[in-house]
Scaffold this active site. Structure first.
Site: not given
Length: 480
Positions: A109, A148-149, A326-327
């Site tokens: 609604t 209507s909704t 990868s770091s």
């Protein structure tokens, strides 16, 4: 609902059955939307972010205006202004005005009223009136007339989902084509097939990728089978399917008008009471989406496994390197694109569980939980489409085979022994495999040495065309 005079700078006063509230003077939405924003501070993701749903809802409201005008229920000038406002909604010019949260109570609604208010205020603006001057165009009496909704919301969701699925199918087809292209490129490359991660029998890399393509094609057919079910709508049902407040002829007129606006072959449900209470079509769509996502995720598992290593894993294919992996480990590259697809699939599986529970929770003549179903379904389709496109463009198109490694493994493989079982029997073939593994020798060498088969029979049994099930294929030669 009626507008009141402005009581403070920058706002306008609006009244509903609960009282009077101040609304920003420039807002196209009104008091119902304001209350919904206050009531549902949940996901932080407004309905306006669901472009296809907003577009479809604009079309639903335009179709209603046309139908009401044709039945003499809406004056022509007012109808024209509403339709022009609806076109702005359809075109995306007002997306920022749809501010209610996607997760909301009330069976949608709040979304319906947000739409009604935005269209009404834009229509007022087009007619030269102030926003909130609802005596000229009213969100409920005019924009929501004969509706209507409970019939507009599911109809808009179905139209939006239909379009999203069509777009997904288009992208799915492109991904299928990418796998088919690779299957053709790899059709002459022989490798060891595996079952339960153990060496099984020979196959070609092309066969492996062709299987991926056929898996995807099958799922696309299943996705398309959902579309006709989405084209069955309950517009004209109003509150529970009895059509109360909708005049005679409206149901047929509004469905015809919406079909013309959307370009879809829409049909009215046979039983509007059933169609208003039942959400089975959303279960169907969700289940097929889950199937497609899970099977694509399995393909991505295979891509990750086949490319694993590259030195200490399978290393049979190389995926495009799209970012450092990868770091801490220099040179490491991870299969990040397939991993992303896996995670999309996990999310879609969860969304399917949400849709399942929401469908089950419906009571009597209405299911109040369609908003969470709409959010889960539309997001799932969007994510899967984006995942398919990214997988195609940034992974599949750039996959390369490791032919030297595949060749060495086939030369050393015992998997060819399966081709001898029709001639030697299972026990004798198993003994050969055990001996070859223990002594590090080839199957063909042991067969010749022990005089188990003549040269012609051995060559035919171990021909790669026969081993990989291709009667007329040209495959890369291997030493046997």
């Amino acid at each position: 609902m009626s507008a009141m005079g402005t009581e403070q700078a920058g706002t306008r006063a609006e009244r509903d059955s609960l009282g009077t509230r101040e609304v920003p003077v420039d807002a196209y939405w009104g008091i119902s939307t304001l209350r919904a924003v206050e009531n549902f501070p949940v996901s932080g993701r407004p309905v306006g972010g669901l472009r296809e749903l907003v577009r479809a809802y604009g079309e639903v409201k335009a179709a209603a205006a046309r139908a009401n005008e044709s039945l003499g229920l809406l004056e022509a000038t007012r109808s024209a202004a509403i339709q022009d406002a609806c076109q702005d909604v359809v075109d995306g010019r007002l997306d920022g005005q749809f501010v209610v949260d996607r997760i909301q109570g009330g069976a949608g609604t709040s979304t319906n009223m947000n739409i009604n208010e935005v269209i009404a205020n834009r229509a007022l603006e087009l007619l030269g009136h102030a926003k909130g001057d609802y005596a000229h165009v009213n969100p409920i009496d005019d924009v929501n007339r004969s509706q209507s909704t409970n019939d507009t919301y599911p109809t808009a969701v179905k139209v939006a989902l239909h379009r999203e699925l069509e777009q997904l199918c288009e992208e799915h087809a492109l991904l299928t084509g990418a796998f088919r292209d690779k299957a053709e490129q790899f059709r002459n490359i022989v490798k060891v097939g595996r079952t339960q991660l153990q060496d099984a029998v020979p196959m070609t890399l092309g066969q492996e990728f062709a299987a991926f393509a056929d898996t995807l094609e099958e799922d696309r057919h299943r996705l398309r089978e959902v579309l006709p079910h989405l084209r069955e709508i309950n517009l004209g049902a109003t509150a529970i399917g009895t059509g109360i407040t909708a005049p005679a002829g409206y149901r047929e007129a509004v469905v015809q008008q919406l079909g013309a606006l959307t370009g879809l072959d829409l049909v009215s449900a046979v039983n509007l009471v059933e169609a208003t209470s039942d959400t089975g079509v959303f279960l169907l769509a969700s289940g097929v989406l889950k199937r497609a996502a899970v099977k694509l995720s399995k393909i991505c598992n295979d891509l990750r496994l086949l490319s694993s290593g590259p030195q200490a894993g399978f290393g049979e294919i190389q995926l495009p390197a799209v970012q450092a992996g990868s770091s801490i480990m220099p040179g490491k590259v991870n299969p990040v694109i397939p991993e992303m697809v896996n995670q999309v699939a996990f999310r879609i599986v969860g969304a399917d569980a949400t849709v399942t529970m929401a469908a089950e929770a419906g009571q009597l003549q209405l299911n109040a939980f369609e908003p969470v179903m709409a959010d889960a379904l539309l997001e799932s389709v969007q994510w899967l489409r984006a995942a398919c496109q990214t997988l195609r463009e940034r992974c599949v198109n750039g996959i390369k085979p490791n032919e030297p490694l595949l060749g060495r493994r086939m030369d050393e493989s015992l998997s060819v022994v399966t081709g001898l079982t029709p001639l030697l029997g299972y026990a004798a073939a198993a003994a050969l495999a055990k001996e070859a593994l223990a002594e590090g020798r080839s199957i063909a060498e042991l067969v010749r040495e022990q005089g188990l088969l003549n040269h012609e029979d051995l060559s035919q049994a171990l021909s790669l065309e026969k081993l990989v099930g291709l009667t007329s294929a040209v495959v890369r030669s291997q030493s046997l």
